[in-house]
Design an enzyme around this catalytic site. Structure first.
Site, PDB file in Angstrom:
ATOM      1  N   LYS A 203       0.832  -1.208   0.000  1.00 27.02           N
ATOM      2  CA  LYS A 203       0.000   0.000   0.000  1.00 27.02           C
ATOM      3  C   LYS A 203       0.864   1.254   0.000  1.00 27.02           C
ATOM      4  O   LYS A 203       0.621   2.194  -0.753  1.00 27.02           O
ATOM      5  CB  LYS A 203      -0.942  -0.010   1.202  1.00 27.02           C
ATOM      6  N   GLU A 209       9.807  -5.564   4.559  1.00 27.59           N
ATOM      7  CA  GLU A 209       9.999  -6.899   4.000  1.00 27.59           C
ATOM      8  C   GLU A 209       9.772  -6.909   2.491  1.00 27.59           C
ATOM      9  O   GLU A 209      10.555  -7.482   1.725  1.00 27.59           O
ATOM     10  CB  GLU A 209       9.040  -7.896   4.677  1.00 27.59           C
ATOM     11  N   GLY A 264      -5.560  -4.213   4.173  1.00 24.42           N
ATOM     12  CA  GLY A 264      -4.768  -5.227   3.494  1.00 24.42           C
ATOM     13  C   GLY A 264      -5.364  -6.616   3.557  1.00 24.42           C
ATOM     14  O   GLY A 264      -5.380  -7.341   2.556  1.00 24.42           O
ATOM     15  N   ARG A 265      -5.874  -7.027   4.706  1.00 27.64           N
ATOM     16  CA  ARG A 265      -6.388  -8.387   4.846  1.00 27.64           C
ATOM     17  C   ARG A 265      -7.751  -8.561   4.179  1.00 27.64           C
ATOM     18  O   ARG A 265      -8.286  -9.667   4.129  1.00 27.64           O
ATOM     19  CB  ARG A 265      -6.453  -8.774   6.316  1.00 27.64           C
ATOM     20  N   GLU A 350      -5.761 -10.422  13.448  1.00 29.39           N
ATOM     21  CA  GLU A 350      -5.353  -9.033  13.247  1.00 29.39           C
ATOM     22  C   GLU A 350      -6.552  -8.105  13.345  1.00 29.39           C
ATOM     23  O   GLU A 350      -6.435  -6.962  13.787  1.00 29.39           O
ATOM     24  CB  GLU A 350      -4.662  -8.862  11.885  1.00 29.39           C
ATOM     25  N   HIS A 381      -3.691 -37.127  11.987  1.00 29.35           N
ATOM     26  CA  HIS A 381      -2.497 -37.867  12.389  1.00 29.35           C
ATOM     27  C   HIS A 381      -1.501 -36.967  13.101  1.00 29.35           C
ATOM     28  O   HIS A 381      -0.323 -37.313  13.241  1.00 29.35           O
ATOM     29  CB  HIS A 381      -1.864 -38.514  11.157  1.00 29.35           C
ATOM     30  N   LYS A 503       7.800  -3.082  14.387  1.00 33.59           N
ATOM     31  CA  LYS A 503       8.445  -2.529  13.189  1.00 33.59           C
ATOM     32  C   LYS A 503       9.378  -1.373  13.554  1.00 33.59           C
ATOM     33  O   LYS A 503      10.497  -1.266  13.060  1.00 33.59           O
ATOM     34  CB  LYS A 503       7.387  -2.029  12.201  1.00 33.59           C
TER      35      LYS A 503
END
Length: 540
Positions: A203, A209, A264-265, A350, A381, A503
């Site tokens: 954005k 990152e 964003g999500r 979040e 399992h 951050k």
């Protein structure tokens, strides 16, 4: 739970005290399950999906009171405000209009902008998919690398993986998110720079990152022989900050827009989903939007008593705030939905992992549960032992796709059998008397180990077939569930201030890792010691 005590809360607490020790097994006996049966009463449909709520520790009265709580907490008001484009993210002064990205109503907010950007995405995707868009040597694009993190990675990655059976066989998709160079390096080993397109999604276009990975890929192209002047053939950007994208070296005409009224999500429906559109094509992307819009309409129009996102959210409230469950499991019995649990981890935690109410007061009740999961049958399992016999009750959402997307015979009936049997076993359990019979007269000491308490709550969500449309509806249902729960908890699900502090401190620590000398008084003794060890290792 909200700032003003609600009548439904005390009624629900009293109701909980009445039924908390009841066993689901007893509610399914003929004497306690008159017509219409419990399964019929508690199985509902909407947006092309079906949900069986009958194996939850609820009665008709439970649902009545949970719906009453939803009304008293203002779920309908918050829902309508979101769709209308009102500011429902007050800490950032923003609307939350992810629903506008898939709306068909021309009067929907920002409809013209959304349609224009979708048209640009479709035109670009068609050029890449057809081979008309080529790399610097004239070869067609065969590898697409999506570089993002969080919502710019998890949503597109989940959808591309889920719809692999609809993808172009000529293009292979990769997703890079981790600042750990091993993530990028693993991808670079599998792709050809002459045939690779990178989509950088951020954005702000300053995300640490994402930009670290983008610069590493840029350097890789140049080392591989791509002239700087030709990098525009291999990079496009998705951002709300076009100036930064152009500064990076991406041509302005190759910048796709995202907006600050989409978190964003919640952004896979926007240009953040460009990698999805390139993979499955504009027509399937349109179906993805259509399925989400169908669930939007169900959420807006269906009575709360028969509203899938509302009931899913309120049953979650029931376990979190009355039974005290600290986590809940998503178990998709579909390998295609492998990344659905990790996508929902961000969406739910979040969004609702907050401790401040809308009025700024600190909550004195639990909010978001820990969301986790793994596809079946793998989970059986691994951790299902704890679900069946551990002392902790974990509510479960089973997601079953009724029609396989592959031609292999004999697999799908076994997959569905496991899914349905697990929910039955978790509900029924095995009594001590039954366990003694299984153990036999020669080993009575084994009986306690063969006993299952049962009474473990599950919801089974059914998808007829894994199409782009049904996947869109499934994702949108969980998005709306988040809003329902946030409304009851009186919190803001659309900000994420909790990611900021780490951050900020991370930049300070990074500078100390590479500086000529470090003032250790800046940090606590533990962090200072960690920095010393890392500095020594980096100098080797």
């Amino acid at each position: 739970m909200p700032s003003n005590p609600l009548p439904a809360l005390s009624a629900l607490q009293a109701h909980y005290e009445q039924i908390r020790d009841a066993h689901l097994r007893d509610w399914f006996t003929p004497a306690n399950d008159p017509a219409p049966t419990r399964a019929e009463r508690f199985t509902l449909s909407g947006g092309g999906l079906a949900a069986d709520f009958s194996k939850n520790r609820i009665t008709d009265e439970t649902l009545r009171l949970l719906v009453q709580l939803a009304r008293e907490a203002g779920v309908e008001k918050r829902r309508d405000a979101m769709f209308a484009g009102e500011i429902v993210n007050p800490t950032e002064g923003r609307a939350a209009l992810h629903t506008a990205l898939r709306a068909t109503d021309p009067k929907a907010p920002f409809n013209a902008q959304v349609k224009a950007e979708l048209a640009r995405m479709a035109a670009f995707s068609d050029r890449v998919r057809s081979g008309a868009w080529t790399g610097y040597t004239g070869k067609r694009i065969r590898y697409v690398v999506n570089i993002g993190i969080g919502g710019s990675d998890l949503g597109p990655k989940m959808v591309v993986h889920a719809l692999h059976h609809l993808a172009s066989p000529d293009i292979k998709s990769f997703f890079v998110s981790n600042v750990d160079g091993a993530d990028m390096y693993r991808v670079l080993e599998q792709i050809d720079p002459e045939e690779t397109l990178a989509i950088v999604v951020s954005k702000t276009f300053t995300t640490l990152e994402t930009m670290t990975n983008a610069h590493s890929m840029r350097d890789w192209f140049i080392r591989s022989g791509c002239p700087e002047s030709a990098l525009a053939k291999h990079f496009v950007g998705v951002s709300a900050n076009p100036a930064e994208v152009v500064k990076f070296g991406i041509a302005r005409e190759n910048v796709f827009e995202m907006w600050d009224w989409v978190g964003g999500r919640y952004s896979l429906w926007s240009a953040c989903g460009l990698s999805i559109m390139i993979s499955v094509g504009p027509a399937h992307f349109a179906e993805l939007l259509a399925g989400a819009n169908e669930m939007d309409q169900h959420f807006r129009d269906a009575p709360l008593e028969r509203n899938l996102p509302v009931l899913l959210g309120m049953i979650g409230i029931w376990y979190r705030n009355f039974f005290g469950s600290q986590s809940y499991l998503v178990a998709p019995y579909s390998e295609a939905l492998h990344f659905l649990p990790s996508y929902l981890q961000q969406l739910e935690m979040e969004s609702n992992g907050k401790s401040a109410r809308l009025d700024g007061a600190i909550v004195d009740y639990p909010t978001a549960a820990v969301t986790w999961g793994e596809p079946g049958t793998n989970g059986q399992h691994a951790f299902f032992q704890m679900l069946h016999q551990g002392p902790t009750i974990v509510p479960i959402d089973f997601v079953a796709v009724l029609t396989p997307e592959h031609p292999l015979a004999g697999h799908h009936s076994k997959l569905l059998a496991n899914c349905f049997a697990q929910s039955e076993a978790l509900m029924l359990g095995r009594t001590l008397e039954e366990a003694k019979k299984v153990a036999g007269p020669d080993k009575p000491e084994l009986a306690p180990h063969l006993m299952f308490p049962g009474n473990r709550p599950t919801t089974t969500l059914l998808v007829d077939a894994l199409t782009a449309r049904s996947l869109g509806a499934l994702i949108a249902m969980y998005e709306h569930k988040v809003l329902v729960q946030a409304s009851v908890w009186d919190i803001n699900p659309f900000d994420q201030w909790g990611v900021e502090l780490g951050k900020i401190l991370g930049k300070v620590v990074e500078a100390d890792l590479t500086a000529a000398s470090v003032d250790e008084k800046k940090h606590d003794s533990s962090t200072s010691a960690l920095i010393r060890r890392a500095r020594a290792a980096l100098k080797r």
